[in-house]
Structures are given as structure tokens and as C-alpha cells.
Write an enzyme that holds these catalytic residues in place. Structure first.
Site, PDB file in Angstrom:
ATOM      1  N   CYS A   1       0.847  -1.192   0.000  1.00 52.68           N
ATOM      2  CA  CYS A   1       0.000   0.000   0.000  1.00 52.68           C
ATOM      3  C   CYS A   1       0.892   1.254   0.000  1.00 52.68           C
ATOM      4  O   CYS A   1       2.016   1.234   0.490  1.00 52.68           O
ATOM      5  CB  CYS A   1      -0.889  -0.016   1.235  1.00 52.68           C
ATOM      6  SG  CYS A   1      -2.070   1.359   1.296  1.00 52.68           S
TER       7      CYS A   1
ATOM      8  N   ASP B   1       0.504   3.750   1.765  1.00 55.46           N
ATOM      9  CA  ASP B   1       0.471   4.319   3.121  1.00 55.46           C
ATOM     10  C   ASP B   1       1.880   4.650   3.633  1.00 55.46           C
ATOM     11  O   ASP B   1       2.790   3.821   3.534  1.00 55.46           O
ATOM     12  CB  ASP B   1      -0.207   3.296   4.051  1.00 55.46           C
ATOM     13  CG  ASP B   1      -0.626   3.903   5.370  1.00 55.46           C
ATOM     14  OD1 ASP B   1       0.253   4.428   6.080  1.00 55.46           O
ATOM     15  OD2 ASP B   1      -1.829   3.855   5.683  1.00 55.46           O
TER      16      ASP B   1
ATOM     17  N   ARG C   1       3.041   4.713   6.448  1.00 61.39           N
ATOM     18  CA  ARG C   1       3.464   3.989   7.650  1.00 61.39           C
ATOM     19  C   ARG C   1       3.976   2.581   7.358  1.00 61.39           C
ATOM     20  O   ARG C   1       4.309   1.847   8.296  1.00 61.39           O
ATOM     21  CB  ARG C   1       2.282   3.904   8.633  1.00 61.39           C
ATOM     22  CG  ARG C   1       1.751   5.267   9.049  1.00 61.39           C
ATOM     23  CD  ARG C   1       0.393   5.170   9.710  1.00 61.39           C
ATOM     24  NE  ARG C   1      -0.638   4.759   8.761  1.00 61.39           N
ATOM     25  CZ  ARG C   1      -1.925   4.578   9.079  1.00 61.39           C
ATOM     26  NH1 ARG C   1      -2.320   4.768  10.327  1.00 61.39           N
ATOM     27  NH2 ARG C   1      -2.796   4.213   8.153  1.00 61.39           N
TER      28      ARG C   1
ATOM     29  N   HIS D   1      -2.054  -4.338   5.108  1.00 62.91           N
ATOM     30  CA  HIS D   1      -1.724  -3.892   6.466  1.00 62.91           C
ATOM     31  C   HIS D   1      -2.987  -3.580   7.257  1.00 62.91           C
ATOM     32  O   HIS D   1      -4.053  -3.337   6.679  1.00 62.91           O
ATOM     33  CB  HIS D   1      -0.801  -2.664   6.426  1.00 62.91           C
ATOM     34  CG  HIS D   1      -1.433  -1.430   5.855  1.00 62.91           C
ATOM     35  ND1 HIS D   1      -1.985  -0.439   6.641  1.00 62.91           N
ATOM     36  CD2 HIS D   1      -1.620  -1.027   4.577  1.00 62.91           C
ATOM     37  CE1 HIS D   1      -2.459   0.527   5.858  1.00 62.91           C
ATOM     38  NE2 HIS D   1      -2.258   0.196   4.603  1.00 62.91           N
TER      39      HIS D   1
ATOM     40  N   CYS E   1      -5.922  -0.027   7.180  1.00 62.17           N
ATOM     41  CA  CYS E   1      -5.785   0.448   5.798  1.00 62.17           C
ATOM     42  C   CYS E   1      -6.993   1.323   5.425  1.00 62.17           C
ATOM     43  O   CYS E   1      -8.117   0.832   5.296  1.00 62.17           O
ATOM     44  CB  CYS E   1      -5.658  -0.719   4.826  1.00 62.17           C
ATOM     45  SG  CYS E   1      -5.374  -0.161   3.125  1.00 62.17           S
TER      46      CYS E   1
HETATM   47 ZN   LIG Z   1      -3.377   0.960   3.069  1.00 60.07          ZN
END
Ligand SMILES: [Zn+2]
Length: 206
Positions: free
Chosen positions: A43, A45, A47, A99, A102
Site C-alpha cells: 500500500c 500508506d 506507515r 496492512h 488500511c
Molecule cells: Zn493501506
């Protein structure tokens, strides 16, 4: 208070600091080419940075990241990455890593037809495959509490991406030619910092 410009300036300054710390041998090896351990599909993302959470140096992971780690045969970008990884780099493993927490997966779940917002049009279009997974499993998912529902949809979404890669001509050709190729589904648990194997590996034998 730091401004956006200060934060970007910090990125440039940190790059200079990083160059002082990094091994010159590593930089010299990068210049000669790459032989990554795997293709990592994750992803976007902020993080879940793959090399950080797996403690890997540059050159270890060939990466493709998008909102909610969605892989679809209609996405030319993702298909080119898969073909490049298998046919040119010969990676033996592909990891699709979802993850916890999400937002992309959660967004796919809450979108309702007829409530289109033009400012999120591409985002909603992008999440169509994940929404389809939700609709196909709606009965089982709606029996779960909201937090578990997002988690389970995330797992099913990883499984759909693993299957989509296994169905590509590049993966099929690799298996037909005896080229080792395993496609794995993993998940990063954000609160624990731990990676989990979701036990859905395709190796071409079924
Ligand atoms: Zn995500």
C-alpha cells in the site's frame, strides 16, 4: 512551527546525512545493477515503507505501491511491473503485503453507489476491485464487527491480488518454463510492527 517548505528542506538535508553514513561499497554495487530478493507489492500508506519494516538495504526489494495494494489485469502500470520483475529480473518471490488500519480498504467498504464525489472519482474507480471483493463476500463480512470487517476485507483483498498475479501470462510462462516463482500474501500489523504470512502462497502447482 515547521512549514511544508522546512519539512522538504529537511528531506534534502537528511539525504546528505544519509550519504555520509551509507557504505561506499553499497553505492558502488547499486551502480552495477540490481538483483532484488523479491517484488514487493504494498500500500502507498506512509506507515508501511517496505525496506524499513523488513530492515533491508537498497537493492533488496523491487517495489510497486498503490492505494490498498490492488492488482488488476486492467492496470497497465501494475502489469508492466509484474512482467518486468518476472521476465527481466527473474525474481523468485512476489509478496503482496496488506496492512492493518488500511484507509484504502475501509474507503472501498463505505462507498455507496449514487453518492459519487467528483473530487474522489479516480480513487473510487481505483477501489472497484476491492469493492467487488466486498460484494462477493458481503454476507460473511457483515456478520463481523466493523474493525474485524475491515481486517478481513483487507485479507481477502490481498488474496485477490495474489490470484490476479498468478493469472498473468508472465507468471504462467515462468511456471511453464520451470522458472521458480512463488506469490505470497502477507500483512503488516501496524500496532505490533510485525509481518504475518497469510498462508495463501501460489507456486504454480495448483
Ligand atoms: Zn493501506
Amino acid at each position: 512551527m515547521s512549514t511544508g517548505q522546512d519539512q522538504l528542506k529537511e528531506l534534502l538535508q537528511q539525504n546528505r546525512q544519509w550519504v555520509k553514513r551509507v557504505s561506499p561499497d553499497l553505492l558502488a554495487s547499486l551502480e552495477k545493477g540490481q538483483s532484488p530478493k523479491c517484488l514487493w507489492i504494498g500500500c502507498s500508506d506512509s506507515r508501511v515503507s517496505p525496506t524499513t519494516i523488513t530492515n533491508q538495504p537498497l537493492g533488496s526489494l523491487f517495489e510497486h505501491r498503490n492505494i490498498a495494494n490492488v492488482i488488476s489485469s486492467t492496470d497497465g502500470n501494475a502489469m508492466a511491473v509484474v512482467e518486468f520483475s518476472i521476465s527481466l529480473l527473474g525474481v523468485p518471490d512476489i509478496v503482496v503485503c496488506g496492512h492493518t488500519e488500511c484507509t484504502g480498504v475501509a474507503t472501498a467498504m463505505i462507498h455507496e453507489e449514487g453518492q459519487e464525489d467528483p473530487s474522489k472519482d479516480h480513487l473510487h474507480q481505483w477501489l472497484v476491485p476491492t469493492r467487488k471483493v466486498y460484494q462477493e463476500n458481503a454476507k460473511a463480512l457483515e456478520a463481523l464487527d466493523p474493525r474485524q470487517r475491515v481486517l478481513e476485507l483487507g485479507r481477502l483483498n490481498v488474496a485477490a491480488s495474489v490470484s490476479a498475479i498468478a493469472a498473468t501470462p508472465a507468471a504462467k510462462a515462468a511456471w511453464a518454463n520451470g522458472q521458480p516463482l512463488r506469490i505470497h500474501g502477507w500483512r503488516f500489523n501496524m500496532a505490533q510492527g510485525l509481518l504475518e504470512d497469510l498462508n495463501m502462497t501460489h507456486d504454480g502447482s495448483c
